[in-house]
Design an enzyme around this catalytic site. Structure first.
Site, PDB file in Angstrom:
ATOM      1  N   HIS A  66      35.702  31.310  45.369  1.00 29.98           N
ATOM      2  CA  HIS A  66      35.151  31.709  46.000  1.00 29.98           C
ATOM      3  C   HIS A  66      33.727  30.949  46.212  1.00 29.98           C
ATOM      4  CE1 HIS A  66      37.642  35.142  47.053  1.00 29.98           C
ATOM      5  NE2 HIS A  66      37.907  35.637  46.534  1.00 29.98           N
ATOM      6  N   HIS A  86      40.363  30.353  41.067  1.00 31.67           N
ATOM      7  CA  HIS A  86      40.428  31.720  42.740  1.00 31.67           C
ATOM      8  C   HIS A  86      38.743  31.598  42.973  1.00 31.67           C
ATOM      9  CE1 HIS A  86      41.703  35.045  44.784  1.00 31.67           C
ATOM     10  NE2 HIS A  86      40.892  35.121  44.459  1.00 31.67           N
ATOM     11  N   GLU A  87      37.866  32.134  41.424  1.00 29.58           N
ATOM     12  CA  GLU A  87      36.850  32.684  41.761  1.00 29.58           C
ATOM     13  C   GLU A  87      36.150  31.649  41.980  1.00 29.58           C
ATOM     14  OE1 GLU A  87      36.499  35.590  41.424  1.00 29.58           O
ATOM     15  OE2 GLU A  87      38.325  35.957  40.992  1.00 29.58           O
ATOM     16  N   GLY A  96      39.088  39.215  38.532  1.00 25.69           N
ATOM     17  CA  GLY A  96      38.424  38.487  38.736  1.00 25.69           C
ATOM     18  C   GLY A  96      37.269  39.070  40.080  1.00 25.69           C
ATOM     19  N   GLN A 144      31.947  38.567  46.655  1.00 22.79           N
ATOM     20  CA  GLN A 144      32.994  39.397  46.639  1.00 22.79           C
ATOM     21  C   GLN A 144      32.283  40.757  47.031  1.00 22.79           C
ATOM     22  OE1 GLN A 144      35.756  37.976  43.827  1.00 22.79           O
ATOM     23  NE2 GLN A 144      37.086  39.179  45.959  1.00 22.79           N
ATOM     24  N   CYS A 148      43.717  39.011  46.582  1.00 23.30           N
ATOM     25  CA  CYS A 148      42.225  38.219  46.632  1.00 23.30           C
ATOM     26  C   CYS A 148      41.622  40.023  46.894  1.00 23.30           C
ATOM     27  CB  CYS A 148      42.294  37.894  47.691  1.00 23.30           C
ATOM     28  SG  CYS A 148      40.358  37.356  47.608  1.00 23.30           S
ATOM     29  N   LEU A 149      41.195  40.773  46.018  1.00 23.27           N
ATOM     30  CA  LEU A 149      40.041  42.124  45.963  1.00 23.27           C
ATOM     31  C   LEU A 149      39.504  42.068  47.989  1.00 23.27           C
ATOM     32  CD1 LEU A 149      38.511  42.497  42.753  1.00 23.27           C
ATOM     33  CD2 LEU A 149      41.238  43.403  43.856  1.00 23.27           C
TER      34      LEU A 149
END
Length: 190
Positions: free
Chosen positions: A146, A142-143, A49, A54, A100-101
């Site tokens: 963000h 999670h997304e 995701g 991000q 997390c990226l």
């Protein structure tokens, strides 16, 4: 729309990562290109995701390519996401490693509900509803976080957050500043 370009992933600490995003109001070619770029970036980073924040965009959007609890791969775009999770007796918490990226290399367990329903719009402005179980439920939560200016580290106890920070500090040198435009280094390349 052209092919997606790989964009640098924005790291925790950058202001855009900690602010509530602006709603998507124009479902135009510029948005379609952003979606293509986000998918290309997520794929290059081997993520499931990726939110607009991000890639440095203060827009309420995320893309996902993630398996559900039955290992069925689900892929899509959600603009202006609203995610709800079961309450009371219907709520089943599942603790699993989460990363997390935008904080690459670090993973710690976090309990989240094992089912989530996300509503919003696709990249054309059409209504979408995604019901997620397993990893997909975690991804949707999670997304959406963000898009609301929250990173998963904000949800950890201070002790677990310290472990996450230590892991990240040890591994961040493997991730160039413009990662994944420049690929992650192997340990022997340091």
């Amino acid at each position: 729309m052209s092919e997606g370009r790989i964009l640098p992933i924005t790291r925790w600490g950058e202001p855009v990562m900690h602010e509530v995003t602006e709603p998507v109001t124009s479902f135009d070619e510029e948005l379609h290109q952003l979606v293509a770029d986000m998918f290309a970036t997520m794929e290059a980073a081997e993520g499931v995701g990726l939110a607009g924040t991000q890639v440095g965009r203060n827009l309420s959007i995320f893309v996902y390519d993630c398996p559900d609890e039955n290992q069925v791969r689900r892929r899509g775009v959600v603009c202006n996401p609203v995610t709800v999770v079961p309450e009371g007796r219907d709520r089943n918490m599942e603790s699993a490693e989460e990363g997390c990226l935008s904080f690459p290399g670090a993973y710690q367990p976090l309990a989240r509900p094992d089912k989530a329903t996300c509503t919003g719009q696709d990249e054309h402005g059409n209504p979408v509803t995604v019901v997620g179980t397993g990893l997909l439920a975690r991804c949707l939560q999670h997304e959406t976080d963000h898009c609301n200016g929250t990173v998963f580290g904000d949800k950890l106890s201070s002790r677990v957050r310290r472990k996450l920070d230590e892991q990240h500090a040890e591994l961040v040198k493997l991730y160039p500043d413009d990662w994944p435009v420049t690929p992650k280094l192997k340990r022997h390349e340091l």
